[in-house]
Design an enzyme around this catalytic site. Sequence first.
Site, PDB file in Angstrom:
ATOM      1  N   ASP A 191      19.015 -31.270  11.212  1.00 39.70           N
ATOM      2  CA  ASP A 191      17.734 -31.518  10.144  1.00 39.70           C
ATOM      3  C   ASP A 191      18.328 -32.910   9.752  1.00 39.70           C
ATOM      4  O   ASP A 191      19.085 -33.575  10.327  1.00 39.70           O
ATOM      5  CB  ASP A 191      17.931 -30.349   9.170  1.00 39.70           C
ATOM      6  CG  ASP A 191      19.267 -30.424   8.391  1.00 39.70           C
ATOM      7  OD1 ASP A 191      20.116 -31.378   8.358  1.00 39.70           O
ATOM      8  OD2 ASP A 191      19.497 -29.371   7.481  1.00 39.70           O
ATOM      9  N   LYS A 192      17.425 -33.354   8.613  1.00 43.54           N
ATOM     10  CA  LYS A 192      17.500 -34.701   8.357  1.00 43.54           C
ATOM     11  C   LYS A 192      19.007 -35.140   7.823  1.00 43.54           C
ATOM     12  O   LYS A 192      19.069 -36.206   7.613  1.00 43.54           O
ATOM     13  CB  LYS A 192      16.469 -35.155   7.249  1.00 43.54           C
ATOM     14  CG  LYS A 192      16.222 -34.510   6.294  1.00 43.54           C
ATOM     15  CD  LYS A 192      15.073 -34.762   5.281  1.00 43.54           C
ATOM     16  CE  LYS A 192      14.778 -36.264   4.960  1.00 43.54           C
ATOM     17  NZ  LYS A 192      15.820 -36.536   3.859  1.00 43.54           N
TER      18      LYS A 192
END
Lengths: 144, 144, 144, 144
Positions: free
Chosen positions: A17-18
């Site tokens: 994810d980010k």
Amino acid sequence: MKERIPYVRHVYYYETDKMGIVHHANYIRWFEEARLDYMRKNGADYAAMEAQGILMPVIDVSAAYKMSAKFEDIVEVYTSLTSFNGVRAVFEYEIYSEGRDHLLTTGRSGHCFVDEKKRNPLNLKMRMPETYEMMTQLLEGDRL
Amino acid sequence: MKERIPYVRHVYYYETDKMGIVHHANYIRWFEEARLDYMRKNGADYAAMEAQGILMPVIDVSAAYKMSAKFEDIVEVYTSLTSFNGVRAVFEYEIYSEGRDHLLTTGRSGHCFVDEKKRNPLNLKMRMPETYEMMTQLLEGDRL
Amino acid sequence: MKERIPYVRHVYYYETDKMGIVHHANYIRWFEEARLDYMRKNGADYAAMEAQGILMPVIDVSAAYKMSAKFEDIVEVYTSLTSFNGVRAVFEYEIYSEGRDHLLTTGRSGHCFVDEKKRNPLNLKMRMPETYEMMTQLLEGDRL
Amino acid sequence: MKERIPYVRHVYYYETDKMGIVHHANYIRWFEEARLDYMRKNGADYAAMEAQGILMPVIDVSAAYKMSAKFEDIVEVYTSLTSFNGVRAVFEYEIYSEGRDHLLTTGRSGHCFVDEKKRNPLNLKMRMPETYEMMTQLLEGDRL
């Protein structure tokens, strides 16, 4: 103590994810992959169970995250059956980085057995006695 | 006790699995959706936190599944902040079917706060005092 | 031309990847969300179709990515039925940022209709004539 | 023609949906797994590219579904680089059931190269000349 063979697995790009690390919900999926691999390798094939009209849904799950896995890491998941009586089963997991260097995540999942049609709980001892035996032995082996 | 406003959510087709129900790992994702919605609505916006270089990773998570959600169901997730001291935070979740008819799933997630660059733990009281205050008040409100 | 009502949607944290943007496979899922929302709102409810033992699997899908969606963005998905004859259906999608400011992604998906049991192709005109009519009118409306 | 080595992969339980087959969006993820595996094995490691501050985002993707994969299936993904000029790259995919028995899905993905910081397009020939050479040779090999 019997030697444990882990389920080995590459980390996919889409699992990050980010934050730049694997999203925490994916470890719950890895537990499932490892559990089904472990059952298959130990003669209690879940696909065969479903073919008999028996499902093994998850009734609870937990994970503790210690270090994070990253894209391209190879992870090793060690699975044990730690409780089983034909009605309920508990599996425990340890996820390590490659070579068992670092412990990344621990977890457990609780399961029951239900009839696919009626969605009622059932006792595996009645419905699949051989698989019941297999899992009982597996439990004892994992407890050693 | 203050009135709670749930995070409301449709169940998507791709969230189901071959059992015909929502796959259990997706509830962990719903906890995240609900947590971020709850923070945003209560003035502790997580996007703003990340913009300040602060991450709030998950350190542990658990879920207990009581009834299963199905495709097209509408679910309501009630979130509470049940522990917070600037260094650690715990959120708890209750997922109900629409109209709060049935309790489907309960869960909790534990978090710490880390610096995005250094990946070291930090105290929110030092780095974002206003958000710290907001979360402290939120904790008290949720405890009532 | 009839006014189009988009399917509106928040971007979730877990939909991002380590590039910091929404992972491209998630747009394919958003197409599905938007398609089912569009059918439901236009009287051709897919859940009702499945209740009649009819599935509408995807036979092809494509997406062109122009700008990327980010965490916390609100996106608007405009769906049209652009081809339909009872045997095949094609939907097209445009995903915009909030307020229709920027076009982020375009896409299409092709579908057939199959019997859930036999997994054979079928003609919706025979099996669900009212839904067939509804979709035919929808097609004409979208073509205007 | 050079011998192709597929990327081999088990189908996971959580990849299925309530139709009982793999959800169509997951094939897009398998394309990514196969592409990154293919690049790694052919000396154009994408992780190394990212370590140099270069991203290779997807600009378009398509898939055609012929037969569906199921839980416990083993699938083989054959990847080819079919277009490359340093600025753009196109990969094509064929997914077969084990032993190359049945063609399940075909697909392609188009990519550009961008600077991680500036998010501007770049020419790989300038920024990573050796990788550029590697990919040019790969293209020629795949074209034979």
